[in-house]
Scaffold this active site. Sequence first.
Site, PDB file in Angstrom:
ATOM      1  NE  ARG A  88    -131.562 -26.410 -59.276  1.00 11.83           N
ATOM      2  CZ  ARG A  88    -130.978 -26.404 -58.085  1.00 11.83           C
ATOM      3  NH1 ARG A  88    -129.712 -26.795 -57.967  1.00 11.83           N
ATOM      4  NH2 ARG A  88    -131.630 -26.011 -57.024  1.00 11.83           N
TER       5      ARG A  88
ATOM      6  CG  ASP B 299    -131.215 -24.159 -51.497  1.00  9.97           C
ATOM      7  OD1 ASP B 299    -130.373 -25.067 -51.413  1.00  9.97           O
ATOM      8  OD2 ASP B 299    -131.665 -23.725 -52.579  1.00  9.97           O
TER       9      ASP B 299
END
Length: 224
Positions: free
Chosen positions: A47, A16
């Site tokens: 986020r 990722d």
Amino acid sequence: MDASRLTAGKAAAVFDAYGTLFDVHAAVQAHAAAVGPDAPRLSEVWRNKQLEYSWITSLMGRYRSFWSMTEEALDYALAQHPGVDRGLRGQLLDSYRDLAAYPEVPGTLRRLRALGLKTAILSNGNAAMLERAVAAAGLGDHLDAVLSVDAAGVFKTAPAAYAIVLDSLGVAREAVLFCSSNRWDIAGAAAFGFSTAWVNRRGLPDEYADLPPDAVIGSLDPLA
């Protein structure tokens, strides 16, 4: 499983990007003095909303660029923190485009390739934002592929997102080690059939007990 044994028999190590290779909180940290005391919370909200928008969009059967969600998530975070100067929006977004990689990332990628593994990114990020982030961090020479879920038109944790790895790298799913700092991403990769290493950089409690990682590591260093 011992993290040092995770790569045994593997053909590819797939990572990722945001939170795993790149520090997602570096954008706000770069402007912490200007943002003020709300900087840590602003970064967390930014986020969390970015991820929430990707999940909700996928559940609706829709798709749009992760960058647009990044912009909208910042707008929400700024609205929730009216004490932060909205004039910083452009600077924060520019910093997000050029996030710093964690210190151990280049060396780990280099060592994994020396072991004969293909290295790749699989990210919710769209192709343009990934290209810029990889270039800014100087990681291009250490990666065999930079893969975006754009190719599937759906965000992780949809199985079609993880299948991009098999189609692009030409490997079997049991030959893939998938690494992410996001526990939900590890759960999705495990459900798909990848071996997994949870990069638990922040010492968070475990969850998704029915889909455990094969290893929990605090950084990428133990991989190679």
